[in-house]
Design a protein around this motif. Structure first.
Motif, PDB file in Angstrom:
ATOM      1  N   ASN A  82       0.829  -1.214   0.000  1.00  0.00           N
ATOM      2  CA  ASN A  82       0.000   0.000   0.000  1.00  0.00           C
ATOM      3  C   ASN A  82       0.860   1.259   0.000  1.00  0.00           C
ATOM      4  N   GLU A  83       1.904   1.271   0.831  1.00  0.00           N
ATOM      5  CA  GLU A  83       2.788   2.441   0.881  1.00  0.00           C
ATOM      6  C   GLU A  83       3.552   2.614  -0.425  1.00  0.00           C
ATOM      7  N   LEU A  84       3.954   1.500  -1.027  1.00  0.00           N
ATOM      8  CA  LEU A  84       4.641   1.574  -2.321  1.00  0.00           C
ATOM      9  C   LEU A  84       3.726   2.160  -3.386  1.00  0.00           C
ATOM     10  N   LEU A  85       2.476   1.708  -3.415  1.00  0.00           N
ATOM     11  CA  LEU A  85       1.538   2.201  -4.423  1.00  0.00           C
ATOM     12  C   LEU A  85       1.261   3.683  -4.228  1.00  0.00           C
ATOM     13  N   ASN A  86       1.176   4.129  -2.980  1.00  0.00           N
ATOM     14  CA  ASN A  86       0.962   5.559  -2.725  1.00  0.00           C
ATOM     15  C   ASN A  86       2.131   6.382  -3.260  1.00  0.00           C
ATOM     16  N   ARG A  87       3.357   5.918  -3.000  1.00  0.00           N
ATOM     17  CA  ARG A  87       4.534   6.628  -3.498  1.00  0.00           C
ATOM     18  C   ARG A  87       4.579   6.590  -5.031  1.00  0.00           C
ATOM     19  N   TRP A  88       4.256   5.444  -5.601  1.00  0.00           N
ATOM     20  CA  TRP A  88       4.307   5.287  -7.066  1.00  0.00           C
ATOM     21  C   TRP A  88       3.291   6.196  -7.750  1.00  0.00           C
ATOM     22  N   LEU A  89       2.068   6.252  -7.210  1.00  0.00           N
ATOM     23  CA  LEU A  89       1.057   7.123  -7.799  1.00  0.00           C
ATOM     24  C   LEU A  89       1.456   8.590  -7.676  1.00  0.00           C
ATOM     25  N   GLY A  90       2.239   8.913  -6.648  1.00  0.00           N
ATOM     26  CA  GLY A  90       2.663  10.293  -6.469  1.00  0.00           C
ATOM     27  C   GLY A  90       3.646  10.770  -7.522  1.00  0.00           C
ATOM     28  N   VAL A  91       4.413   9.852  -8.112  1.00  0.00           N
ATOM     29  CA  VAL A  91       5.406  10.240  -9.133  1.00  0.00           C
ATOM     30  C   VAL A  91       5.000   9.799 -10.533  1.00  0.00           C
ATOM     31  N   LEU A  92       3.871   9.106 -10.651  1.00  0.00           N
ATOM     32  CA  LEU A  92       3.436   8.596 -11.958  1.00  0.00           C
ATOM     33  C   LEU A  92       2.949   9.733 -12.840  1.00  0.00           C
ATOM     34  N   ASP A  93       3.421   9.750 -14.074  1.00  0.00           N
ATOM     35  CA  ASP A  93       3.035  10.789 -15.028  1.00  0.00           C
ATOM     36  C   ASP A  93       2.273  10.143 -16.175  1.00  0.00           C
ATOM     37  N   VAL A  94       0.948  10.085 -16.054  1.00  0.00           N
ATOM     38  CA  VAL A  94       0.097   9.512 -17.091  1.00  0.00           C
ATOM     39  C   VAL A  94      -1.101  10.422 -17.291  1.00  0.00           C
ATOM     40  N   GLU A  95      -1.850  10.143 -18.330  1.00  0.00           N
ATOM     41  CA  GLU A  95      -3.038  10.928 -18.635  1.00  0.00           C
ATOM     42  C   GLU A  95      -4.081  10.744 -17.531  1.00  0.00           C
ATOM     43  N   ARG A  96      -4.919  11.735 -17.367  1.00  0.00           N
ATOM     44  CA  ARG A  96      -5.845  11.781 -16.231  1.00  0.00           C
ATOM     45  C   ARG A  96      -6.784  10.578 -16.190  1.00  0.00           C
ATOM     46  N   VAL A 103      -6.157   3.762 -10.483  1.00  0.00           N
ATOM     47  CA  VAL A 103      -6.615   3.872  -9.096  1.00  0.00           C
ATOM     48  C   VAL A 103      -7.785   2.929  -8.843  1.00  0.00           C
ATOM     49  N   SER A 104      -8.688   2.834  -9.809  1.00  0.00           N
ATOM     50  CA  SER A 104      -9.835   1.933  -9.656  1.00  0.00           C
ATOM     51  C   SER A 104      -9.387   0.485  -9.514  1.00  0.00           C
ATOM     52  N   LYS A 105      -8.439   0.053 -10.349  1.00  0.00           N
ATOM     53  CA  LYS A 105      -7.943  -1.326 -10.268  1.00  0.00           C
ATOM     54  C   LYS A 105      -7.200  -1.562  -8.951  1.00  0.00           C
ATOM     55  N   ILE A 106      -6.444  -0.574  -8.498  1.00  0.00           N
ATOM     56  CA  ILE A 106      -5.697  -0.722  -7.248  1.00  0.00           C
ATOM     57  C   ILE A 106      -6.659  -0.877  -6.077  1.00  0.00           C
ATOM     58  N   GLU A 107      -7.666  -0.013  -6.005  1.00  0.00           N
ATOM     59  CA  GLU A 107      -8.597  -0.055  -4.881  1.00  0.00           C
ATOM     60  C   GLU A 107      -9.443  -1.324  -4.892  1.00  0.00           C
ATOM     61  N   LYS A 108      -9.732  -1.846  -6.074  1.00  0.00           N
ATOM     62  CA  LYS A 108     -10.611  -3.004  -6.175  1.00  0.00           C
ATOM     63  C   LYS A 108      -9.869  -4.319  -6.045  1.00  0.00           C
ATOM     64  N   HIS A 109      -8.677  -4.432  -6.620  1.00  0.00           N
ATOM     65  CA  HIS A 109      -8.046  -5.744  -6.752  1.00  0.00           C
ATOM     66  C   HIS A 109      -6.684  -5.882  -6.077  1.00  0.00           C
ATOM     67  N   VAL A 110      -6.014  -4.781  -5.734  1.00  0.00           N
ATOM     68  CA  VAL A 110      -4.668  -4.902  -5.176  1.00  0.00           C
ATOM     69  C   VAL A 110      -4.657  -4.652  -3.667  1.00  0.00           C
ATOM     70  N   ARG A 111      -5.181  -3.534  -3.232  1.00  0.00           N
ATOM     71  CA  ARG A 111      -5.150  -3.227  -1.798  1.00  0.00           C
ATOM     72  C   ARG A 111      -5.865  -4.276  -0.950  1.00  0.00           C
ATOM     73  N   PRO A 112      -7.063  -4.766  -1.349  1.00  0.00           N
ATOM     74  CA  PRO A 112      -7.729  -5.753  -0.483  1.00  0.00           C
ATOM     75  C   PRO A 112      -7.019  -7.106  -0.430  1.00  0.00           C
ATOM     76  N   THR A 113      -6.146  -7.391  -1.358  1.00  0.00           N
ATOM     77  CA  THR A 113      -5.544  -8.728  -1.438  1.00  0.00           C
ATOM     78  C   THR A 113      -4.109  -8.756  -0.913  1.00  0.00           C
ATOM     79  N   ILE A 114      -3.224  -7.922  -1.460  1.00  0.00           N
ATOM     80  CA  ILE A 114      -1.817  -7.958  -1.054  1.00  0.00           C
ATOM     81  C   ILE A 114      -1.345  -6.611  -0.523  1.00  0.00           C
ATOM     82  N   GLY A 115      -2.257  -5.695  -0.283  1.00  0.00           N
ATOM     83  CA  GLY A 115      -1.868  -4.341   0.113  1.00  0.00           C
ATOM     84  C   GLY A 115      -1.115  -4.280   1.423  1.00  0.00           C
ATOM     85  N   ARG A 116      -1.426  -5.164   2.376  1.00  0.00           N
ATOM     86  CA  ARG A 116      -0.796  -5.103   3.696  1.00  0.00           C
ATOM     87  C   ARG A 116       0.507  -5.888   3.770  1.00  0.00           C
TER      88      ARG A 116
END
Length: 450
Positions: A82-96, A103-116
């Motif tokens: 979760n902390e890695l994804l927060n840092r990665w999203l902070g420096v990611l440069d992609v279209e809006r 973010v939708s895929k992360i919240e739905k499929h990554v954080r609930p499974t391996i986020g901790r």
């Protein structure tokens, strides 16, 4: 044997003993880059036949862990995914819109499974199990049976309250459609996540863990050792010539909407590009449309952005479409005069306002076209007009590079060829048949008499 020490005499590893006779090894691995706390590598050595043998195995473990630290293969932080994804999203440069999808895929499929999980504890096996779980069920049910509610808020599961009765009860018509029935809370049914969506999850994890390697958090990217699902085979489903004619005829009940459908059908432009087209980018004298921008939309918010390939392109228009667009402009000018306004030179060609000052919502355009197709009984969508334009051009013998240029495909036609290879094969078969019809026949001479 004394525990290993650093050049300054600092003890780098220790061996502790458990009541079971096992040895617990702990090695100093530096300072956590995020928290500033000390990092320790730990390992438990099972008890052997005697204490001396366990001691030797523990010392080997210390040496192995120290090698990891010296070779910088040990984790530099105890940060979680979760902390890695927060840092990665902070420096990611992609279209809006791309970011919103991530973010939708992360919240739905990554954080609930391996986020901790700690970043250093994520292995290739962990990711493979995640993909297998997503292929079984997109809701991560793990085989559990439960009622799937339509909302997380407090509610009454039965939609058909006295204030909102079922349409079948209200009209006493068994065939009546009730739009609330499909939204009722019901028993969960497993639905696999599409392979394309799993590939997006793979791209997210690959990018985040690659950044973790670059930052020195971990030594090896575990995602490189996994395999994403294969790329889905393209399956374009353009409307037939008869369906296209019926769709255009039905759309022409509103000449403005009919013009838009005809324009999209002819140019093969993306819906966002059609909505972003301005009169200043349309040269009716030369018969050319220039696509320089697109409209993005997320949750009701709209903005103007670059095209998907970030390059402008020119598309030639036929004489009939030019005439239709001239009539379209005359109608807008008349509507503007009725409200004491004028059509803006840089106004949008397809706008809900007479002066062209407001862009059309791409989602609104998709929904309106969907209702149109549903009335006609066709199972098609707005993007299929893009497929229709491509397939008709290929069937007419237009070369792939020209088709790719009109559609705005990158890669010099490779994307077009990959997506429409079946239609290219069909055109190639017709070419072979045409050549066979024009090929000279050999003169068969009778065999000589013996």
């Amino acid at each position: 044997m004394a525990s290993p020490r650093s050049a300054r005499g600092r003890q780098r590893g220790t061996i502790g003993w458990l009541p079971s006779g096992s040895a617990r090894v702990k090695v100093y691995a530096g300072i956590d880059q995020l928290t500033g706390k000390k990092l320790w590598l730990r390992e438990t050595v099972p008890a052997r036949e005697n204490r001396k043998e366990t001691q030797r195995e523990a010392e080997k473990a210390i040496t192995r862990l120290l090698n990891q630290v010296d070779e910088q293969r040990s984790p530099r932080t105890e940060a979680t995914v979760n902390e890695l994804l927060n840092r990665w999203l902070g420096v990611l440069d992609v279209e809006r819109k791309t970011r919103a999808g991530y973010v939708s895929k992360i919240e739905k499929h990554v954080r609930p499974t391996i986020g901790r999980l700690q970043v250093a504890r994520v292995k290739a096996e962990t990711i493979d199990e995640l993909y297998a779980q997503l292929r079984r069920c997109r809701d991560h049910c793990r085989g559990e049976k439960y009622v799937q509610h339509r909302t997380d808020c407090e509610h009454v599961c039965d939609e058909h309250s006295p204030r909102r009765p079922c349409a079948q009860v209200t009209f006493q018509d068994p065939s009546a459609y009730c739009r609330w029935c499909e939204r009722m809370c019901r028993q969960h049914r497993c639905k696999p996540l599409a392979a394309a969506s799993i590939r997006v999850v793979h791209a997210i994890l690959s990018g985040a863990f690659s950044r973790a390697v670059r930052w020195g958090w971990i030594g090896v990217n575990p995602i490189d050792q996994t395999e994403p699902p294969p790329v889905p085979r393209p399956n374009p489903s353009p409307p037939t010539a008869a369906e296209a004619a019926a769709l255009l005829t039905e759309a022409w009940a509103d000449p403005d909407f009919g013009t838009l459908v005809m324009f999209a059908m002819t140019t093969g432009a993306r819906r966002g590009e059609v909505c972003a087209l301005r009169w200043s980018q349309l040269d009716l004298d030369a018969g050319v449309a220039v696509f320089r921008a697109s409209i993005g939309q997320i949750a009701g918010q709209r903005w103007e952005k670059d095209t998907k390939t970030h390059h402008a392109r020119r598309v030639t228009l036929d004489a009939e479409l030019v005439a239709v667009l001239r009539e379209h402009r005359i109608r807008y000018e008349e509507h503007a005069r009725l409200v004491n306004s004028t059509l803006r030179r840089d106004g949008f060609v397809f706008s809900p306002h007479p002066d062209g000052s407001v862009m059309t919502n791409p989602d609104t355009l998709t929904q309106r076209y969907g209702r149109l197709a549903k009335r006609l009984g066709f199972n098609t969508h707005l993007h299929s007009l893009r497929h229709y334009s491509a397939t008709e051009l290929i069937a007419a013998g237009v070369d792939i590079r020209t088709v790719a240029g009109r559609l705005g495909h990158a890669g010099g036609g490779s994307t077009t060829l990959r997506t429409y290879s079946a239609f290219v094969l069909e055109a190639d078969q017709r070419a072979a048949a045409a050549l066979a019809g024009r090929r000279p026949r050999p003169v068969v001479r009778p065999p000589h008499d013996t």
